[in-house]
Structures are given as structure tokens and as C-alpha cells.
Design a protein around this motif. Structure first.
Motif, short mmCIF file in Angstrom:
data_model
loop_
_atom_site.label_atom_id
_atom_site.label_comp_id
_atom_site.label_asym_id
_atom_site.label_seq_id
_atom_site.Cartn_x
_atom_site.Cartn_y
_atom_site.Cartn_z
N GLU A 1 1.08 -1.40 -0.06
CA GLU A 1 -0.16 0.15 -0.06
C GLU A 1 0.48 0.98 -0.38
N GLN A 2 2.18 0.62 -0.14
CA GLN A 2 3.05 2.07 0.42
C GLN A 2 2.53 3.56 1.68
N ALA A 3 2.74 2.18 2.38
CA ALA A 3 1.74 3.33 3.82
C ALA A 3 3.01 4.21 3.97
N ASP A 4 2.45 5.82 4.41
CA ASP A 4 3.15 6.87 5.12
C ASP A 4 3.34 6.33 6.53
N ALA A 5 2.57 5.28 7.48
CA ALA A 5 2.31 5.04 8.88
C ALA A 5 1.72 4.17 9.22
N VAL A 6 1.95 3.42 10.00
CA VAL A 6 1.35 2.42 10.68
C VAL A 6 0.80 2.34 11.58
N LEU A 7 -0.44 1.34 12.17
CA LEU A 7 -0.81 1.63 13.38
C LEU A 7 -1.47 0.77 13.81
N ILE A 8 -0.78 0.23 14.90
CA ILE A 8 -1.48 -0.95 15.64
C ILE A 8 -1.52 -0.86 17.18
N SER A 9 -2.80 -1.17 17.52
CA SER A 9 -3.49 -1.43 18.64
C SER A 9 -3.66 -2.76 19.41
N GLN A 10 -2.99 -2.57 20.88
CA GLN A 10 -2.42 -3.76 22.06
C GLN A 10 -3.08 -3.44 22.97
N VAL A 11 -4.47 -4.87 23.20
CA VAL A 11 -5.52 -4.35 24.27
C VAL A 11 -4.89 -5.85 25.17
N VAL A 12 -4.72 -6.57 24.33
CA VAL A 12 -4.18 -8.23 25.08
C VAL A 12 -3.06 -7.94 26.03
N THR A 13 -3.12 -7.59 27.62
CA THR A 13 -1.25 -7.38 27.51
C THR A 13 -1.20 -8.40 28.32
N GLN A 14 -1.00 -9.50 29.35
CA GLN A 14 -1.06 -10.54 29.83
C GLN A 14 0.44 -11.61 29.15
N ARG A 15 1.45 -10.84 30.50
CA ARG A 15 2.83 -11.46 30.15
C ARG A 15 3.50 -10.47 29.25
N ASP A 16 3.25 -9.30 29.41
CA ASP A 16 3.60 -8.17 28.90
C ASP A 16 3.88 -9.00 26.93
N ALA A 17 2.69 -8.98 26.46
CA ALA A 17 2.09 -9.47 25.19
C ALA A 17 2.35 -8.22 24.41
N HIS A 18 1.43 -7.32 24.65
CA HIS A 18 1.24 -5.83 23.95
C HIS A 18 3.67 -5.70 23.94
N ILE A 19 4.41 -5.59 24.48
CA ILE A 19 5.54 -4.88 24.35
C ILE A 19 6.09 -6.10 24.11
N HIS A 20 5.75 -7.41 23.34
CA HIS A 20 7.04 -8.67 23.18
C HIS A 20 6.00 -8.29 21.47
N ASN A 21 5.17 -8.28 21.86
CA ASN A 21 3.89 -7.91 19.62
C ASN A 21 5.05 -6.72 19.30
N THR A 22 4.81 -5.41 19.96
CA THR A 22 5.39 -4.08 19.50
C THR A 22 6.75 -4.03 19.10
N THR A 23 7.44 -4.74 19.83
CA THR A 23 8.79 -4.63 19.08
C THR A 23 9.60 -5.66 18.02
N ALA A 24 8.62 -7.12 18.16
CA ALA A 24 8.62 -7.91 17.03
C ALA A 24 8.41 -7.11 16.02
N MET A 25 7.28 -5.98 16.27
CA MET A 25 6.58 -5.33 14.43
C MET A 25 7.72 -4.53 14.42
N SER A 26 8.23 -3.89 15.31
CA SER A 26 9.50 -2.46 15.29
C SER A 26 10.42 -3.06 14.06
N ALA A 27 11.56 -3.78 15.09
CA ALA A 27 12.04 -4.87 14.55
C ALA A 27 11.52 -5.41 12.78
N ALA A 28 10.84 -6.09 12.41
CA ALA A 28 10.44 -6.74 11.33
C ALA A 28 10.16 -5.33 10.15
N PHE A 29 9.85 -3.85 10.65
CA PHE A 29 10.02 -3.09 9.93
C PHE A 29 11.26 -2.87 8.77
#
Length: 268
Positions: free
Chosen positions: A168-196
Motif C-alpha cells: 500500500e506504500q504506507a506512510d504510517a502503520v498503526l497497531i492496537s494492543q489490548v491483550v497485555t498478559q505476560r507483556d504480550a503488547h510489549i513483545h508484539n510491538t518490539t517484534a513489529m518494529s524490528a521487522a519493519f
């Protein structure tokens, strides 16, 4: 209250009357509901600094757990002059101003790709920002004439998000994280940023924005994203930030291109 402090800079919690230090806390213990469990809850409350501690509610949560609400007074003081606040560093714009700024700076629609990543199936947050119905009386980014929204929905894998952003040639990527058990939101976000950052050349990564009720606003750099938005964020705040961030990126001096290692005759 210490006289050395400026008046009003030190406060205590308020319960029945000013300065009584009364607070209410809730927690669950892995123990069946009985008198022993209630005694354990009061012991924990006292170790937390509540004195006297009053057990105002106890309810079994299945056969092996009990939920408690405890009320009591604490001796701790809040020093207001030591409270750190993340101030908004960009102006809040109207929809008309956002559309005008995008037209002027990009001369094309601003492309936003959004998703709930990992196993998170809670789309209420991302939909509140992206969908036209919006949130808190404000319409979402889909209502902005100069914003093109691609909402991927829930439980999107990180590679799928990267692929969609590139397509899509995105200018911005927005992610939402509500599930936070065992810091899932932290792990998912850092994995996402590393992948980009692995998928894009340096300096060409889209704006990465994470939102959710348990994110700490000051952790954007730690998580590898450009911005963190917490609970209560409105579509206009996100839209205003996008305009601010895009303008900031365009004002940066261009990076020096990598020199070719080929001999001059091969470069012609």
C-alpha cells in the motif's frame, strides 16, 4: 506535610475527608474463599502500607481463587513537583486543517495501514481511530478526505502487516494492543518494529505508532516506534500527530546516498 515544600506540592489521597490518606485496592489471591483467605488479604494489605485495613468485599472466583476489595489509609505522600508528564508536542488540528496540511506537504493522500497484531482480537481501539464512526464524538481517519485508510482488522501476523504496508506504500502503520498478559503488547510491538526496520531501507520505514490502555507513553524509543498513544486518545490527536510527523520528516536533510563500488567506466 513538610513546611519546606511549596504549599500544595505534596498531597495525600482523599477518602472521607481531606488528607486522610484513604485508598481502595482490588486484587485476586490463588486461594479458596474462606476466613483464612480473608485473613491473607488483610495481611497483604497491611504489608502494602494500609493501616488500618478494612476488607469490604470478597468473592470466590471459581474454586481456587478469591477476589478482594480492601479499603484503608496509607502514610505515603505524593510529591507533585516530581511527577513526570509527557506533554503533547504538536498542535491539535481540525479535520479541515489536517486535510489542508496533507495536501500542501504530500500533494497526495496520506496512506495509513492499521491492525491488531499477534493473537489480539480486540478491534475496538483501532476501529475507534480508523473507522468513520470514530470515538468520543469525533469521526475516524476514514472521514478525512486526504487520508486513505487500510484497516486489516484483528490477529494480523507481523509479516502480513509488513507486506501490506509495502504493497500500500504506507506512510504510517498503526497497531492496537489490548491483550497485555505476560507483556504480550510489549513483545508484539518490539517484534513489529524490528521487522519493519529489517524490511525497509534505512530512513524509509513508515511512521510506526502503537496504541493501547497499558502502554506507557514515554516508552516509544524503547519499543522502537515513533509514538505511543494511551487510553482515551481521539482520532483528531492521531491525525494531528501524523501531519506533524510527516512535516518533520520532510524537513530533515536528505541522507547521503551510498557511493557505488563499481569503477567509473561501469557506472556510465
Amino acid at each position: 506535610m513538610s513546611g519546606a515544600k511549596e504549599q500544595g506540592s505534596v498531597i495525600r489521597p482523599y477518602g472521607d475527608m481531606t488528607g486522610d490518606g484513604m485508598i481502595q485496592v482490588s486484587f485476586t489471591l490463588p486461594i479458596p474463599h474462606d476466613k483464612r483467605a480473608e485473613g491473607a488479604a488483610l495481611q497483604l494489605a497491611e504489608k502494602m502500607g494500609l493501616s488500618p485495613a478494612l476488607l469490604v468485599h470478597a468473592k470466590a472466583m471459581g474454586r481456587e481463587h478469591t477476589f478482594f476489595v480492601v479499603y484503608g489509609s496509607v502514610t505515603h505522600l505524593v510529591e507533585l513537583d516530581k511527577v513526570e508528564v509527557i506533554e503533547r508536542d504538536f498542535p491539535l488540528l481540525s479535520a479541515k486543517e489536517v486535510n489542508g496540511a496533507i495536501k500542501k506537504s504530500l500533494r497526495r493522500p496520506l496512506v495509513v495501514v492499521g491492525a491488531c497484531i499477534g493473537t489480539d482480537a480486540h478491534t475496538v481501539g483501532i476501529d475507534a481511530i480508523l473507522n468513520i464512526k470514530g470515538f468520543a464524538g469525533e469521526k475516524g481517519l476514514e472521514s478525512y478526505s486526504e487520508v486513505r485508510v487500510v484497516n486489516l482488522g484483528a490477529q494480523v501476523l507481523v509479516p502480513e502487516l509488513v507486506e501490506a504496508a509495502r504493497a500500500e506504500q504506507a506512510d504510517a502503520v498503526l497497531i492496537s494492543q489490548v491483550v497485555t498478559q505476560r507483556d504480550a503488547h510489549i513483545h508484539n510491538t518490539t517484534a513489529m518494529s524490528a521487522a519493519f526496520r529489517e524490511a525497509y531501507p534505512s530512513g524509509e520505514v513508515p511512521l510506526l505508532i502503537a496504541g493501547g490502555p497499558r502502554f506507557a507513553e514515554g516508552t516509544a524509543q524503547e519499543l522502537g516506534v515513533d509514538r505511543i498513544f494511551g487510553k482515551g486518545t481521539t482520532p483528531s490527536e492521531v491525525a494531528s500527530y501524523l501531519v506533524h510527523a510527516v512535516a518533520s520528516r520532510k524537513s530533515r536533510p536528505p541522507q547521503n546516498p551510498k557511493k557505488s563500488s563499481k569503477p567509473p567506466q561501469e557506472q556510465q
